[in-house]
Write an enzyme that holds these catalytic residues in place. Structure first.
Site, mmCIF file in Angstrom:
data_model
loop_
_atom_site.group_PDB
_atom_site.id
_atom_site.type_symbol
_atom_site.label_atom_id
_atom_site.label_comp_id
_atom_site.label_asym_id
_atom_site.label_seq_id
_atom_site.Cartn_x
_atom_site.Cartn_y
_atom_site.Cartn_z
ATOM 1 N N SER A 1 -81.123 1.070 -136.377
ATOM 2 C CA SER A 1 -82.245 -0.401 -136.616
ATOM 3 C C SER A 1 -81.090 -1.129 -137.285
ATOM 4 O O SER A 1 -80.180 -1.846 -136.459
ATOM 5 C CB SER A 1 -82.926 1.085 -137.801
ATOM 6 N N HIS B 1 -84.217 0.001 -132.014
ATOM 7 C CA HIS B 1 -85.814 -0.140 -131.791
ATOM 8 C C HIS B 1 -86.786 -0.849 -132.631
ATOM 9 O O HIS B 1 -85.582 -1.456 -132.554
ATOM 10 C CB HIS B 1 -85.947 1.903 -132.818
#
Length: 240
Positions: free
Chosen positions: A132, A157
């Site tokens: 992330s 993501h």
């Protein structure tokens, strides 16, 4: 053009080989804290003993650690360290080691913006996991100086979030999440060289990569391997 593999950064090699001539061989002790064991390094010098927690000692070698989730307190600490190291030497590289599951987008962007603004190149090294916001910061290191250890994992993501309350409040939060999504995707496309359309597809769900896959994707530039060790006639380990 960069090779697929590289030896560990110079500061890591110096510490591993004990080559810092300013100090005698340090003694290492461990202090148990409420969250984790933080080692303390006790160094001998002509002026006596001095004790440092391990992270302060590594900061002297221009090594900064991001080893937790990203929140405002962590961002404040890392930004302060980057600014301090820039003031000490604006030309010497900084190494940012990353093992982070990600966290706050705004806190991560504070670190990212500082990395881009400070004068020294910020080399990023992933060990363990960069997911992330951790993966985003990894990609934001200086070109040619973004690295990962062989067993690391990297994951990208889209931003996650939630909202409750009146419909208009939920709409405001949704617009903010979409803004962050667009900003992060644009920057990832810039740092990786991938088309924006591919970034949008790949970040729609968790997208895990090995270091070699991350290198091919453009998230990193090098995969680090263990330095070659040789044994001298006196059985002392030296770096080649």
């Amino acid at each position: 053009m960069f090779s697929s593999h590289a030896s560990l950064p110079i500061h890591s090699r110096r510490l591993a080989a004990g080559l810092d001539s300013r100090w005698q061989q340090p003694q290492i002790q461990a202090i148990a804290g409420s969250q984790a064991i933080v080692p303390t390094v006790v160094e001998q010098s002509g002026r006596g003993e001095r004790a440092f927690d391990i992270y302060s000692r590594l900061l002297r070698e221009r090594i900064v650690f991001l080893g937790t989730g990203v929140d405002d307190a962590v961002a404040d600490s890392i930004v302060a360290q980057l600014l301090f190291l820039e003031a000490e030497d604006p030309e010497k590289d900084i190494q940012l080691y990353i093992n982070s599951p990600g966290g706050s987008v705004t806190a991560g962007m504070a670190i990212y913006d500082t990395m881009q603004q400070v004068a020294p190149d910020v080399a990023t090294i992933c060990f363990g996991l960069a997911a992330s916001m951790g993966a985003f910061l990894l990609s934001g290191g200086a070109q040619g100086k973004r690295m990962a250890l062989p067993s690391a994992r990297i994951m990208i993501h889209q931003p996650l979030g939630g909202a409750q309350g009146q419909a208009v409040d939920i709409e405001i939060q949704a617009r903010e999440i979409l803004y962050h999504k667009s900003t992060l995707n644009d920057l990832l496309a810039q740092h990786t060289g991938q088309p924006l359309e591919k970034i949008e597809v790949d970040t729609d769900r968790d997208f895990f990569m090995s270091p070699e896959e991350a290198k091919a994707y453009g998230l990193i530039d090098q995969v680090l391997t263990r330095p070659t060790m040789a044994i001298t006639d006196h059985n002392d380990a030296v770096l080649q």
